[in-house]
Design a protein around this motif. Sequence first.
Motif, PDB file in Angstrom:
ATOM      1  N   LEU B 137       0.841  -1.202   0.000  1.00 27.01           N
ATOM      2  CA  LEU B 137       0.000   0.000   0.000  1.00 27.01           C
ATOM      3  C   LEU B 137       0.873   1.249   0.000  1.00 27.01           C
ATOM      4  N   GLY B 138       1.915   1.238   0.830  1.00 27.25           N
ATOM      5  CA  GLY B 138       2.792   2.401   0.936  1.00 27.25           C
ATOM      6  C   GLY B 138       3.461   2.742  -0.378  1.00 27.25           C
ATOM      7  N   VAL B 139       3.818   1.722  -1.135  1.00 26.04           N
ATOM      8  CA  VAL B 139       4.491   1.979  -2.406  1.00 26.04           C
ATOM      9  C   VAL B 139       3.487   2.415  -3.470  1.00 26.04           C
ATOM     10  N   THR B 140       2.289   1.845  -3.439  1.00 24.21           N
ATOM     11  CA  THR B 140       1.353   2.089  -4.540  1.00 24.21           C
ATOM     12  C   THR B 140       0.473   3.322  -4.346  1.00 24.21           C
ATOM     13  N   ILE B 141       0.110   3.639  -3.093  1.00 28.70           N
ATOM     14  CA  ILE B 141      -0.769   4.800  -2.902  1.00 28.70           C
ATOM     15  C   ILE B 141       0.072   6.072  -2.893  1.00 28.70           C
ATOM     16  N   PRO B 142      -0.275   7.049  -3.747  1.00 24.74           N
ATOM     17  CA  PRO B 142       0.502   8.287  -3.787  1.00 24.74           C
ATOM     18  C   PRO B 142       0.388   9.047  -2.471  1.00 24.74           C
ATOM     19  N   SER B 143       1.436   9.813  -2.166  1.00 23.86           N
ATOM     20  CA  SER B 143       1.483  10.476  -0.862  1.00 23.86           C
ATOM     21  C   SER B 143       0.320  11.441  -0.668  1.00 23.86           C
ATOM     22  N   PHE B 144      -0.136  12.084  -1.763  1.00 23.11           N
ATOM     23  CA  PHE B 144      -1.227  13.062  -1.564  1.00 23.11           C
ATOM     24  C   PHE B 144      -2.537  12.378  -1.202  1.00 23.11           C
ATOM     25  N   VAL B 145      -2.699  11.133  -1.666  1.00 25.77           N
ATOM     26  CA  VAL B 145      -3.899  10.388  -1.284  1.00 25.77           C
ATOM     27  C   VAL B 145      -3.817  10.007   0.196  1.00 25.77           C
ATOM     28  N   ILE B 146      -2.638   9.527   0.583  1.00 26.41           N
ATOM     29  CA  ILE B 146      -2.456   9.190   2.000  1.00 26.41           C
ATOM     30  C   ILE B 146      -2.715  10.431   2.848  1.00 26.41           C
ATOM     31  N   ALA B 147      -2.130  11.556   2.411  1.00 20.42           N
ATOM     32  CA  ALA B 147      -2.277  12.799   3.167  1.00 20.42           C
ATOM     33  C   ALA B 147      -3.742  13.161   3.331  1.00 20.42           C
ATOM     34  N   THR B 148      -4.504  13.078   2.244  1.00 22.81           N
ATOM     35  CA  THR B 148      -5.916  13.447   2.292  1.00 22.81           C
ATOM     36  C   THR B 148      -6.681  12.521   3.224  1.00 22.81           C
ATOM     37  N   MET B 149      -6.396  11.228   3.128  1.00 28.04           N
ATOM     38  CA  MET B 149      -7.097  10.275   3.983  1.00 28.04           C
ATOM     39  C   MET B 149      -6.770  10.515   5.454  1.00 28.04           C
ATOM     40  N   LEU B 150      -5.493  10.764   5.732  1.00 24.51           N
ATOM     41  CA  LEU B 150      -5.091  11.022   7.116  1.00 24.51           C
ATOM     42  C   LEU B 150      -5.791  12.260   7.660  1.00 24.51           C
ATOM     43  N   MET B 151      -5.829  13.289   6.818  1.00 25.19           N
ATOM     44  CA  MET B 151      -6.476  14.537   7.234  1.00 25.19           C
ATOM     45  C   MET B 151      -7.949  14.299   7.546  1.00 25.19           C
ATOM     46  N   TYR B 152      -8.593  13.540   6.665  1.00 25.96           N
ATOM     47  CA  TYR B 152     -10.017  13.268   6.839  1.00 25.96           C
ATOM     48  C   TYR B 152     -10.256  12.578   8.176  1.00 25.96           C
TER      49      TYR B 152
END
Lengths: 359, 305
Positions: B137-152
């Motif tokens: 997941l860490g390699v495939t999901i782009p950082s901005f998606v992770i960032a948005t999900m974390l923020m949410y």
Amino acid sequence: MGIPDKAIQEADINRWASGMEEFMEDRETILEIKHLQTSFLTSSGKVKAVRDVSFSLKKGEVLGIVGESGSGKTVTSLSVIRLLAGTGVIEGGEILFDGKDLAKVSMKEMRTIRGDRIAMVFQDPMTSLNPLIPVGKQITEMIEEHNRGMSKAQLKEEALKLLKLVHIPEAEKRFSSYPHEFSGGMRQRVMIAIALACKPDILIADEPTTALDVTIQDQILKLLNQLREEMDMSIIFITHDLGVVAEVCDRVVVMYGGRIMEEGPVEAIFERPSHPYTQGLMASVPDISLDKNVRLVSIPGSPPDMLNPPAGCPFVLRCAYGRNICNAKVPPVTEIGEGHCSYCWLLTPEAPKENNPYK
Amino acid sequence: MGRYIAKRIGMSVVTLFVLICLTFAMMHAIPGGPFTSDRNVTEAVQQALNEKYHLNDPVIVQFGNYIKDLLHGDLGMSYQYQGKSVNDFIVDGFPVSGKLGLVTTIFVLLASIPMGIVAALKNGRWQDMLVMVIATLGVTIPSFVIATMLMYLFSYKLGWLPTFGISSWKSFILPMVAMGGYSLAFLARLMRSSLLEVMGQDYIRTARSKGISEFKTITRHALRNALIPVITVLGPTIANLVTGSFVIESIFAMPGLGVHYVTSINNRDYSTIMGVTIFYATFLIAIVFIVDLFYCLIDPRIRYE
């Protein structure tokens, strides 16, 4: 049968000169393996690497285990020291040492035996030492593990003694060298020094000279012979080189397809090989005096598939005298001479006379 | 050793010079200039601006002037922001990016290496599966998606952590996780495969044959050997994390250096492009150099002459 004359002579000289045979008679048995069965569980099935192997080792004796690749000789020795790879399991049998069954003791108990009582030298000295640790430390590690409370200075002193024992020049300087600064032969000496560090009762040497060139090989064999006498330890010597067997062993176990084919004193095996497989091995030893145009003798065929080994004698498919019973049933043991046994149907009293070289 | 260091420094200077030449040439090859923006300015004003900033001089002269200033440590004035020098950008932005990068590096190392070790030692079991799922997941999901999900999740739903700024230590947590995700996954996988390979080596069998415990076998014999490939990739990874990420710094509105990497190119802000490129390159070269020196501490087979 083309038995190599030179090998016999060497074996004879070694043995009879030292009168080792009678000497061995009244020695106590230090290790006894009974009906050992070891398998590897793989995705394509169970590889039965060792099937019903029994032999014993006496104190001070050098026992050779001979056989081609895949015959189960290494797996047998790894079973003794319980160092089988993750998928390997001892499925049955007993390994009796010092009143304990090593096949059943806990790993914790096994660790107190490993290195201290039973040590091992491996085949490839180039990869058997940790490249990041000075050799001295790799020796002291072993001593420290089994002799708690030794001071650093004592440990170093012990390690230096060992390095000198295996004839490493400038031991003091070499103590802090790294493995890559040593040649193959020197590394194998270091491996032997590690194995001898705790003065083990049994040394298992798994093809210790296979990866080395012939001159170095000779030096290592001489060293082992000398150390055996000095330290009075038993050696299990695993090899596929019959010349080496003749040079260092007192007794020989011939393995094939995970089973013992023949077992006996070294001179008996070389003089009167009584199993067709052993005879084939002897015939395959190249003779240096032969014309170079003569093709080397080999045993036709290839080793059995250990996933589905033959029900009977594993050698049946390559044996010139193979018959139905060989394929169906495991041959019983036949005693040929003093301590000389063979597992072949041809030798049994009921065996028919036609196409039978023994009758 | 001393000679080797001197040689490496010399080589670094050459590398840096080639890099400056290439960047300068490519930058001038892009159509347009600092003052051809969407704002409508007359031809005359355009000309006057170019004249003022010496943009009408031949490129080679401009290059000579730039190098002269650079040797004095002056990266020039920004063409975009009045009264701001590129040195200001770096002095203002780097501490923020550097702090985030440092925290992220520590987080990545402390998480990925133990994860890789656990996965390797529990090879094929649920612990391994779990780590591998996280790593994939860490390699495939782009950082901005992770960032948005974390923020949410952590800011909007739970309200535990702030969404932007650098007001407190809490502000660094989400950017750290989002930015470190890729490196963490990558290093965990590398550590796992490296340790798996080492555990199958002959010297591990030798260690076991000595009767030492499995714990000592792993800590003394396996880990150091397994770390060698990880250290190799550590140099570029640290440089990447520390010099700032445009995406993460934008999402979390952090006044770091990362933003200048992208905006300066869009704006044809010549001096800023050069400045941040040189800064990044110097940093990367220095870190890789330091990692190389670390190498010979861990691996005795490597000796620098």
